[in-house]
Scaffold this motif. Structure first.
Motif, PDB file in Angstrom:
ATOM      1  N   TYR A   1     -38.375  29.206 -35.375  1.00 26.36           N
ATOM      2  CA  TYR A   1     -38.229  29.924 -36.641  1.00 26.36           C
ATOM      3  C   TYR A   1     -37.084  30.925 -36.514  1.00 26.36           C
ATOM      4  O   TYR A   1     -36.690  31.301 -35.407  1.00 26.36           O
ATOM      5  CB  TYR A   1     -39.523  30.654 -37.044  1.00 26.36           C
ATOM      6  N   ARG A   2     -36.570  31.315 -37.671  1.00 32.10           N
ATOM      7  CA  ARG A   2     -35.487  32.305 -37.720  1.00 32.10           C
ATOM      8  C   ARG A   2     -35.756  33.223 -38.915  1.00 32.10           C
ATOM      9  O   ARG A   2     -36.036  32.731 -40.023  1.00 32.10           O
ATOM     10  CB  ARG A   2     -34.156  31.598 -37.890  1.00 32.10           C
ATOM     11  N   VAL A   3     -35.671  34.527 -38.706  1.00 36.42           N
ATOM     12  CA  VAL A   3     -35.855  35.479 -39.796  1.00 36.42           C
ATOM     13  C   VAL A   3     -34.660  35.363 -40.737  1.00 36.42           C
ATOM     14  O   VAL A   3     -33.508  35.432 -40.308  1.00 36.42           O
ATOM     15  CB  VAL A   3     -35.996  36.921 -39.257  1.00 36.42           C
ATOM     16  N   GLU A   4     -34.938  35.167 -42.014  1.00 36.82           N
ATOM     17  CA  GLU A   4     -33.899  35.028 -43.030  1.00 36.82           C
ATOM     18  C   GLU A   4     -33.679  36.317 -43.814  1.00 36.82           C
ATOM     19  O   GLU A   4     -32.568  36.628 -44.220  1.00 36.82           O
ATOM     20  CB  GLU A   4     -34.257  33.904 -44.016  1.00 36.82           C
TER      21      GLU A   4
ATOM     22  N   LYS B   1     -32.044  41.318 -41.043  1.00 39.35           N
ATOM     23  CA  LYS B   1     -32.440  40.200 -40.177  1.00 39.35           C
ATOM     24  C   LYS B   1     -33.377  40.660 -39.053  1.00 39.35           C
ATOM     25  O   LYS B   1     -34.012  39.844 -38.396  1.00 39.35           O
ATOM     26  CB  LYS B   1     -31.202  39.539 -39.540  1.00 39.35           C
TER      27      LYS B   1
ATOM     28  N   SER C   1     -39.091  33.909 -43.172  1.00 40.79           N
ATOM     29  CA  SER C   1     -38.503  33.134 -42.074  1.00 40.79           C
ATOM     30  C   SER C   1     -38.497  31.657 -42.433  1.00 40.79           C
ATOM     31  O   SER C   1     -39.338  31.203 -43.206  1.00 40.79           O
ATOM     32  CB  SER C   1     -39.323  33.319 -40.794  1.00 40.79           C
ATOM     33  N   SER C   2     -37.550  30.935 -41.845  1.00 43.38           N
ATOM     34  CA  SER C   2     -37.530  29.480 -41.994  1.00 43.38           C
ATOM     35  C   SER C   2     -37.557  28.884 -40.604  1.00 43.38           C
ATOM     36  O   SER C   2     -37.221  29.555 -39.627  1.00 43.38           O
ATOM     37  CB  SER C   2     -36.278  29.028 -42.749  1.00 43.38           C
TER      38      SER C   2
ATOM     39  N   GLU D   1     -42.396  41.192 -37.255  1.00 38.76           N
ATOM     40  CA  GLU D   1     -41.828  39.969 -36.683  1.00 38.76           C
ATOM     41  C   GLU D   1     -42.825  39.268 -35.766  1.00 38.76           C
ATOM     42  O   GLU D   1     -42.881  38.049 -35.731  1.00 38.76           O
ATOM     43  CB  GLU D   1     -40.528  40.284 -35.939  1.00 38.76           C
TER      44      GLU D   1
ATOM     45  N   VAL E   1     -44.944  36.822 -37.578  1.00 40.22           N
ATOM     46  CA  VAL E   1     -44.287  35.534 -37.850  1.00 40.22           C
ATOM     47  C   VAL E   1     -44.461  34.628 -36.636  1.00 40.22           C
ATOM     48  O   VAL E   1     -44.885  33.477 -36.768  1.00 40.22           O
ATOM     49  CB  VAL E   1     -42.786  35.702 -38.171  1.00 40.22           C
ATOM     50  N   LYS E   2     -44.156  35.160 -35.471  1.00 43.75           N
ATOM     51  CA  LYS E   2     -44.248  34.380 -34.226  1.00 43.75           C
ATOM     52  C   LYS E   2     -45.668  33.843 -34.028  1.00 43.75           C
ATOM     53  O   LYS E   2     -45.862  32.640 -33.811  1.00 43.75           O
ATOM     54  CB  LYS E   2     -43.836  35.245 -33.034  1.00 43.75           C
TER      55      LYS E   2
END
Length: 191
Positions: free
Chosen positions: A8-11, A70, A106-107, A163, A166-167
Motif C-alpha cells: 500500500y501507499r499513502v495517497e 503523504k 491509501s491505495s 498510518e 492502514v498497515k
C-alpha cells in the motif's frame, strides 16, 4: 496455504487544525503573495506549500484544513509554516495549534485476484453491486476503515486516523481473504 504480500501507499492525509484566534482573511490575502481568496466562491483562503507539498484551507474562525500530505509527521511542519506566514501578515497567534488527523487514504494491492462475488457473500459489512460500481465496499470494524476491493487485487483504504492503522488493516484484510478462500494465486505484479 497461500501467502500474500500486500502493498500500500499513502495517497492523501487530511488534518484539521484549530487556532485559538480569529483570522482576517482580507488582510492575509492583501499581504501574502500566492494565496487564493475569493469569498464569493469559497469562504476560506487557500495557501499552497511545496515542501512538504500540501494545500491549506484557512478560515476566519481560526480553523484550517490541511490536504495533500503523504506522511502524518508533515502535518505539524505544514501547520508551523502556515502560522509563520500568518504572523508575517500581522495575525496574532498564541498558544499551540490543535492538529488532528481526520482521514488517511491509501491505495495498494493484495497481491492476488479477489473473488468479489464470494467476498460479498462471505465478508460481514460488504456491499457489492457490480452494475453500479466495479468494486466491493468493505467496512472493517477494527481498525475502523473502509476498503474498496477490485477483482484485480487492487485496493483503496480510507478512514484511517493513523498510518499504522492502514498497515494493520491491509495485513488483516489479506489474512481474512486467504482464510476465507477468496483469493487466487498470488500475482507477481506490484502496484
Amino acid at each position: 496455504m497461500i501467502e500474500l504480500k500486500p502493498t500500500y501507499r499513502v495517497e492523501n492525509i487530511v488534518a484539521s487544525v484549530v487556532l485559538d484566534c480569529r483570522i482576517d482573511l482580507e488582510r492575509v490575502a492583501s499581504v501574502l503573495p500566492n494565496v487564493e481568496y475569493d469569498p464569493e466562491q469559497f469562504p476560506g483562503l487557500v495557501i499552497r506549500l511545496q515542501n512538504p507539498k500540501a494545500a491549506v484551507l484557512v478560515f476566519n474562525t481560526g480553523k484550517m484544513v490541511v490536504t495533500g500530505l503523504k506522511r502524518e509527521e508533515h502535518a505539524k511542519i505544514v501547520v508551523n509554516k502556515v502560522i509563520e506566514k500568518l504572523r508575517k501578515a500581522g495575525i496574532q497567534i498564541e498558544g499551540e495549534p490543535k492538529i488532528q488527523i481526520q482521514n488517511i487514504v491509501s491505495s495498494g494491492s493484495i497481491g492476488a485476484e479477489i473473488d468479489l462475488e464470494m467476498a460479498a457473500m462471505t465478508l460481514e459489512d460488504a456491499l457489492y453491486e457490480p452494475e453500479q460500481f466495479p468494486g466491493l465496499i468493505y467496512r472493517m470494524k477494527d481498525p475502523n476503515v473502509v476498503f474498496l476491493l477490485f477483482s484485480s487485487g487492487k485496493i483503496v483504504c480510507t478512514g484511517a486516523k493513523r498510518e499504522e492503522d492502514v498497515k494493520s488493516a491491509v495485513e488483516k484484510l489479506a489474512k481474512q481473504l486467504v482464510e476465507l478462500g477468496l483469493v487466487g494465486k498470488p500475482s507477481s505484479a506490484e502496484t
